[in-house]
Write a protein that holds these residues in place. Sequence first.
Motif, PDB file in Angstrom:
ATOM      1  N   GLN A 134       0.831  -1.181   0.000  1.00 21.01           N
ATOM      2  CA  GLN A 134       0.000   0.000   0.000  1.00 21.01           C
ATOM      3  C   GLN A 134       0.875   1.243   0.000  1.00 21.01           C
ATOM      4  O   GLN A 134       2.068   1.193   0.331  1.00 21.01           O
ATOM      5  N   VAL A 180       0.530   4.960   1.713  1.00 18.66           N
ATOM      6  CA  VAL A 180      -0.275   5.723   2.668  1.00 18.66           C
ATOM      7  C   VAL A 180       0.449   7.037   2.955  1.00 18.66           C
ATOM      8  O   VAL A 180       1.590   7.029   3.419  1.00 18.66           O
ATOM      9  N   GLN A 217       1.100  -3.641   4.371  1.00 22.01           N
ATOM     10  CA  GLN A 217      -0.021  -3.476   5.273  1.00 22.01           C
ATOM     11  C   GLN A 217      -0.488  -4.853   5.759  1.00 22.01           C
ATOM     12  O   GLN A 217      -0.975  -5.676   4.988  1.00 22.01           O
ATOM     13  N   ASP A 272      -2.900  -7.284   8.041  1.00 27.60           N
ATOM     14  CA  ASP A 272      -4.332  -7.168   8.270  1.00 27.60           C
ATOM     15  C   ASP A 272      -4.791  -7.450   9.696  1.00 27.60           C
ATOM     16  O   ASP A 272      -5.973  -7.315  10.018  1.00 27.60           O
ATOM     17  N   LYS A 283       3.399   1.829  11.609  1.00 25.91           N
ATOM     18  CA  LYS A 283       2.237   2.554  12.125  1.00 25.91           C
ATOM     19  C   LYS A 283       1.195   1.545  12.575  1.00 25.91           C
ATOM     20  O   LYS A 283       0.643   0.818  11.749  1.00 25.91           O
ATOM     21  N   ASN A 287      -2.371   0.315  13.358  1.00 25.32           N
ATOM     22  CA  ASN A 287      -3.688   0.760  12.911  1.00 25.32           C
ATOM     23  C   ASN A 287      -4.787   0.495  13.935  1.00 25.32           C
ATOM     24  O   ASN A 287      -5.917   0.938  13.755  1.00 25.32           O
ATOM     25  N   THR A 288      -4.445  -0.230  15.005  1.00 22.28           N
ATOM     26  CA  THR A 288      -5.374  -0.469  16.109  1.00 22.28           C
ATOM     27  C   THR A 288      -4.579  -0.441  17.415  1.00 22.28           C
ATOM     28  O   THR A 288      -3.343  -0.423  17.410  1.00 22.28           O
ATOM     29  N   LEU A 347      -0.669   6.436  17.990  1.00 26.57           N
ATOM     30  CA  LEU A 347      -0.802   5.389  16.978  1.00 26.57           C
ATOM     31  C   LEU A 347      -0.648   6.042  15.610  1.00 26.57           C
ATOM     32  O   LEU A 347      -1.598   6.200  14.843  1.00 26.57           O
ATOM     33  N   ASN A 370      -2.144  -5.464  13.098  1.00 28.14           N
ATOM     34  CA  ASN A 370      -2.801  -4.629  12.094  1.00 28.14           C
ATOM     35  C   ASN A 370      -1.964  -3.354  12.025  1.00 28.14           C
ATOM     36  O   ASN A 370      -2.139  -2.440  12.830  1.00 28.14           O
ATOM     37  N   MET A 371      -1.027  -3.334  11.092  1.00 33.06           N
ATOM     38  CA  MET A 371      -0.088  -2.224  11.036  1.00 33.06           C
ATOM     39  C   MET A 371       0.420  -2.033   9.615  1.00 33.06           C
ATOM     40  O   MET A 371       0.310  -2.915   8.758  1.00 33.06           O
ATOM     41  N   ASN A 372       0.991  -0.850   9.392  1.00 37.30           N
ATOM     42  CA  ASN A 372       1.769  -0.588   8.193  1.00 37.30           C
ATOM     43  C   ASN A 372       3.240  -0.708   8.579  1.00 37.30           C
ATOM     44  O   ASN A 372       3.687  -0.056   9.532  1.00 37.30           O
TER      45      ASN A 372
END
Length: 282
Positions: free
Chosen positions: A94, A96, A103, A105, A131, A133-134, A189, A251-253
């Motif tokens: 991805q 971003v 990325q 999931d 990064k 994401n949660t 985050l 769940n991260m980049n």
Amino acid sequence: MLLTSPLSSPLKNPVRDVFSPAGSSQSLTAQVQALFASRAGGMWDMGDIATLFQDTAGATPVTAVTQPIGRVNDKSGLGNHATQPTAGSRSLYQVVGGYGCAQFDGTNDLLQVSGINLSATNKVLIGLAFKPNTSALSVAMEYSTTAVSSVGAFFVTLNESGTGKHNMLANNGGGGGLDVVTLSSAVALAPTVLIDYIDLAQLVSTAKHSVRVNGASAGITSIIDGPDVAGNFGNYDLFLGARSGSSFPSNMNLYRAFVLAGSSTAGEQLILENWLRESCGV
């Protein structure tokens, strides 16, 4: 916003000039690569589309966002490529905010690097540009299938001590016990650069880990300060994005990551830190 147009050349990061003049990204990468000339480890750049492939053999390149990542070539020259043979467990490429990344999931995505031998040293420098994401607990990087029970192993977990409070573990090389620290202050985050210089020769957990976050020394708090027995790191696989078997998935980049064996000077650490920072704009 995620870009959805195909890319025909490696992504250019717009903040690279923050660190040095245009075109210097190759120079900085070359400086990092030079550190691996006689040292074990590896460096993986998920923002460099030229190093990404949809399959583990490296036959089908990644050319556009949302394509699966089956392989990330090791840019250190050591050949420690990160792969995922299972199609359903591959992270997606991805872009971003202008930065390329893998990325993950948060379900089963995982990259694995086979057999990084760190057994000749009791010191290692590790780093991630990522990064979350949660705020869920997850494993970002783990050396061995289960670091808590593997002598001479380590991990970085996200949000384990609370949202934005990431943990770093070292399992003493002599089998003495665990040393675990967490960030004293939570970080947002948001894109984050974290490096940890782990020295198994140190007896106190807060001395064993020297942590920097986003270009500054980070305060750390001891969670476990186990007994110490002299010894080196092990010879294990490295996992990115989850624990072996896809447990505790992130769940991260993930923009970039590295593992560098042996003693590292402050200057060497700065080179690697800047290499991570340019990948995500921190």
